[in-house]
Motif scaffolding. Structure first.
Motif, PDB file in Angstrom:
ATOM      1  N   VAL A  31       0.853  -1.183   0.000  1.00 58.07           N
ATOM      2  CA  VAL A  31       0.000   0.000   0.000  1.00 58.07           C
ATOM      3  C   VAL A  31       0.892   1.238   0.000  1.00 58.07           C
ATOM      4  O   VAL A  31       1.723   1.428   0.898  1.00 58.07           O
ATOM      5  CB  VAL A  31      -0.919   0.018   1.235  1.00 58.07           C
ATOM      6  N   THR A  32       0.747   2.079  -1.016  1.00 57.24           N
ATOM      7  CA  THR A  32       1.591   3.251  -1.194  1.00 57.24           C
ATOM      8  C   THR A  32       0.732   4.467  -1.546  1.00 57.24           C
ATOM      9  O   THR A  32      -0.466   4.327  -1.827  1.00 57.24           O
ATOM     10  CB  THR A  32       2.614   3.028  -2.329  1.00 57.24           C
ATOM     11  N   PRO A  33       1.319   5.669  -1.565  1.00 53.12           N
ATOM     12  CA  PRO A  33       0.554   6.844  -1.998  1.00 53.12           C
ATOM     13  C   PRO A  33      -0.010   6.703  -3.407  1.00 53.12           C
ATOM     14  O   PRO A  33      -1.010   7.353  -3.735  1.00 53.12           O
ATOM     15  CB  PRO A  33       1.583   7.979  -1.920  1.00 53.12           C
ATOM     16  N   LEU A  34       0.627   5.861  -4.236  1.00 53.47           N
ATOM     17  CA  LEU A  34       0.109   5.660  -5.588  1.00 53.47           C
ATOM     18  C   LEU A  34      -1.298   5.076  -5.559  1.00 53.47           C
ATOM     19  O   LEU A  34      -2.132   5.405  -6.408  1.00 53.47           O
ATOM     20  CB  LEU A  34       1.041   4.743  -6.385  1.00 53.47           C
ATOM     21  N   ASP A  35      -1.581   4.223  -4.584  1.00 51.10           N
ATOM     22  CA  ASP A  35      -2.924   3.642  -4.477  1.00 51.10           C
ATOM     23  C   ASP A  35      -3.961   4.741  -4.239  1.00 51.10           C
ATOM     24  O   ASP A  35      -5.055   4.718  -4.811  1.00 51.10           O
ATOM     25  CB  ASP A  35      -2.965   2.617  -3.337  1.00 51.10           C
ATOM     26  N   ALA A  36      -3.616   5.722  -3.403  1.00 49.05           N
ATOM     27  CA  ALA A  36      -4.520   6.853  -3.173  1.00 49.05           C
ATOM     28  C   ALA A  36      -4.704   7.658  -4.448  1.00 49.05           C
ATOM     29  O   ALA A  36      -5.815   8.068  -4.797  1.00 49.05           O
ATOM     30  CB  ALA A  36      -3.970   7.742  -2.058  1.00 49.05           C
ATOM     31  N   SER A  66     -14.465   6.338  -2.602  1.00 51.94           N
ATOM     32  CA  SER A  66     -14.554   7.788  -2.490  1.00 51.94           C
ATOM     33  C   SER A  66     -13.174   8.400  -2.324  1.00 51.94           C
ATOM     34  O   SER A  66     -12.182   7.711  -2.073  1.00 51.94           O
ATOM     35  CB  SER A  66     -15.430   8.168  -1.297  1.00 51.94           C
ATOM     36  N   ALA A  67     -13.135   9.737  -2.433  1.00 47.69           N
ATOM     37  CA  ALA A  67     -11.880  10.445  -2.190  1.00 47.69           C
ATOM     38  C   ALA A  67     -11.436  10.285  -0.737  1.00 47.69           C
ATOM     39  O   ALA A  67     -10.245  10.363  -0.433  1.00 47.69           O
ATOM     40  CB  ALA A  67     -12.044  11.917  -2.548  1.00 47.69           C
ATOM     41  N   LEU A  68     -12.386  10.059   0.176  1.00 49.37           N
ATOM     42  CA  LEU A  68     -12.007   9.843   1.569  1.00 49.37           C
ATOM     43  C   LEU A  68     -11.214   8.551   1.724  1.00 49.37           C
ATOM     44  O   LEU A  68     -10.316   8.464   2.555  1.00 49.37           O
ATOM     45  CB  LEU A  68     -13.246   9.820   2.468  1.00 49.37           C
ATOM     46  N   ASP A  69     -11.541   7.531   0.933  1.00 52.19           N
ATOM     47  CA  ASP A  69     -10.747   6.302   0.964  1.00 52.19           C
ATOM     48  C   ASP A  69      -9.290   6.612   0.619  1.00 52.19           C
ATOM     49  O   ASP A  69      -8.363   6.061   1.232  1.00 52.19           O
ATOM     50  CB  ASP A  69     -11.313   5.279  -0.029  1.00 52.19           C
ATOM     51  N   ALA A  70      -9.084   7.503  -0.350  1.00 50.04           N
ATOM     52  CA  ALA A  70      -7.720   7.907  -0.699  1.00 50.04           C
ATOM     53  C   ALA A  70      -7.050   8.602   0.476  1.00 50.04           C
ATOM     54  O   ALA A  70      -5.863   8.380   0.759  1.00 50.04           O
ATOM     55  CB  ALA A  70      -7.746   8.811  -1.926  1.00 50.04           C
ATOM     56  N   ALA A  71      -7.799   9.458   1.188  1.00 52.77           N
ATOM     57  CA  ALA A  71      -7.243  10.176   2.341  1.00 52.77           C
ATOM     58  C   ALA A  71      -6.836   9.203   3.451  1.00 52.77           C
ATOM     59  O   ALA A  71      -5.775   9.358   4.075  1.00 52.77           O
ATOM     60  CB  ALA A  71      -8.255  11.191   2.864  1.00 52.77           C
ATOM     61  N   ILE A  72      -7.653   8.185   3.703  1.00 48.04           N
ATOM     62  CA  ILE A  72      -7.334   7.210   4.751  1.00 48.04           C
ATOM     63  C   ILE A  72      -6.127   6.372   4.359  1.00 48.04           C
ATOM     64  O   ILE A  72      -5.291   6.014   5.210  1.00 48.04           O
ATOM     65  CB  ILE A  72      -8.561   6.315   5.038  1.00 48.04           C
ATOM     66  N   ILE A  73      -5.990   6.049   3.087  1.00 46.27           N
ATOM     67  CA  ILE A  73      -4.809   5.311   2.628  1.00 46.27           C
ATOM     68  C   ILE A  73      -3.554   6.147   2.879  1.00 46.27           C
ATOM     69  O   ILE A  73      -2.509   5.626   3.310  1.00 46.27           O
ATOM     70  CB  ILE A  73      -4.950   4.936   1.141  1.00 46.27           C
ATOM     71  N   LEU A  74      -3.627   7.456   2.614  1.00 43.10           N
ATOM     72  CA  LEU A  74      -2.485   8.325   2.907  1.00 43.10           C
ATOM     73  C   LEU A  74      -2.176   8.322   4.405  1.00 43.10           C
ATOM     74  O   LEU A  74      -1.008   8.299   4.810  1.00 43.10           O
ATOM     75  CB  LEU A  74      -2.775   9.746   2.427  1.00 43.10           C
ATOM     76  N   ASP A  75      -3.222   8.351   5.242  1.00 44.42           N
ATOM     77  CA  ASP A  75      -3.027   8.258   6.694  1.00 44.42           C
ATOM     78  C   ASP A  75      -2.283   6.977   7.061  1.00 44.42           C
ATOM     79  O   ASP A  75      -1.391   6.980   7.919  1.00 44.42           O
ATOM     80  CB  ASP A  75      -4.377   8.293   7.413  1.00 44.42           C
ATOM     81  N   PHE A  76      -2.658   5.875   6.428  1.00 46.72           N
ATOM     82  CA  PHE A  76      -2.041   4.580   6.710  1.00 46.72           C
ATOM     83  C   PHE A  76      -0.568   4.579   6.307  1.00 46.72           C
ATOM     84  O   PHE A  76       0.297   4.068   7.039  1.00 46.72           O
ATOM     85  CB  PHE A  76      -2.805   3.473   5.968  1.00 46.72           C
ATOM     86  N   VAL A  77      -0.274   5.161   5.151  1.00 47.53           N
ATOM     87  CA  VAL A  77       1.099   5.168   4.650  1.00 47.53           C
ATOM     88  C   VAL A  77       2.031   5.912   5.604  1.00 47.53           C
ATOM     89  O   VAL A  77       3.168   5.492   5.831  1.00 47.53           O
ATOM     90  CB  VAL A  77       1.158   5.792   3.233  1.00 47.53           C
TER      91      VAL A  77
END
Length: 254
Positions: A31-36, A66-77
């Motif tokens: 899981v990387t920022p690219l996924d977001a 959603s775009a929020l899913d992208a935000a949470i992935i960034l939080d995880f990274v």
């Protein structure tokens, strides 16, 4: 056995099962920022995802990507979120408030103008998705200019056939209150002869709040034909020269 024919021939092909982890939209095993980024590209129509990728990207488990899913992935990274999918007990922390508003005005044919995009009463906005619709036979799209209020977000947009789609996500929330998010720059065609044209916020979503369809509208009137509330614009039908007052000998006269 096919029917009762034991001699039926068949072929086999080697295969396997691919197990996707939450957040791994690109299916590369991490899981990387690219996924977001891929999620944001998908939301504006730049890339296509299959059902497995959509399911893997839905880290908030609300049955939508959603775009929020992208935000949470960034939080995880970066380690703000420990595990994916997102903890259901903390979903309430993702609630957002506010409305996205666009405003109109008076423009002369041939003019280039900027239409503001406003966030009214925003609170805890970590992500947003916008879709604007306009008449491409009347308006020529030039660019999207984003304000400093959203400078900390990753913002992607796509424009085609009178539709502008935007998706944005970031590690932090937009400043609370009412702010100008940015501007869309249009040109009103010189051949425009009608009284007005309308731009519509056909879809908007803050975080994972309910999607708002056919929301705010911005009406732009033809300044050569319509006088605005301040008395600007319009070609007079009748010309007249009136007597000035109070009299021509005062230091100031009208």
């Amino acid at each position: 056995l096919v029917n009762e024919d034991e001699d039926a021939t068949y072929n086999t092909e080697p295969g396997g099962v691919l197990v996707l982890s939450y957040g791994d939209v690109t299916m590369n095993g991490s899981v990387t920022p690219l996924d977001a980024s891929v999620i944001l590209q998908y939301l504006v129509g730049n890339v296509e995802l299959d059902d497995g990728q959509v399911d893997a990207g839905d880290v908030t488990q609300d049955a939508s990507l959603s775009a929020l899913d992208a935000a949470i992935i960034l939080d995880f990274v970066v380690g703000i979120v420990d595990d994916l999918p997102y903890d259901e007990e903390e979903i309430d922390l993702l609630a957002a408030g506010g409305d996205v508003v666009i405003t109109g005005g008076s423009v002369s044919p041939g003019d280039v103008f900027q239409m503001p995009i406003l966030l009214d009463g925003g609170d805890n906005v970590r992500s947003y998705e916008l879709e604007l619709s306009y008449d491409p036979e009347v308006l020529v799209y030039h660019s999207l200019v984003w304000d400093e209020s959203v400078s900390g977000m990753t913002i992607l947009d796509n424009q085609e056939d009178g539709i502008i789609r935007v998706s944005a996500a970031g590690l932090g929330a937009i400043e609370s209150g009412s702010v100008v998010m940015g501007y869309v720059e249009f040109e009103l065609m010189e051949t425009f002869e009608d009284y007005e044209t309308t731009i519509t916020m056909s879809r908007s979503r803050l975080n994972e709040e309910a999607v708002v369809t056919d929301g705010s509208t911005a009406i732009y009137t033809n300044a050569l034909l319509v006088v605005d509330e301040w008395g600007h614009g319009g070609v007079p039908d009748v010309y007249a020269l009136k007597q000035n007052f109070p009299n021509p000998f005062n230091p100031v006269t009208q």
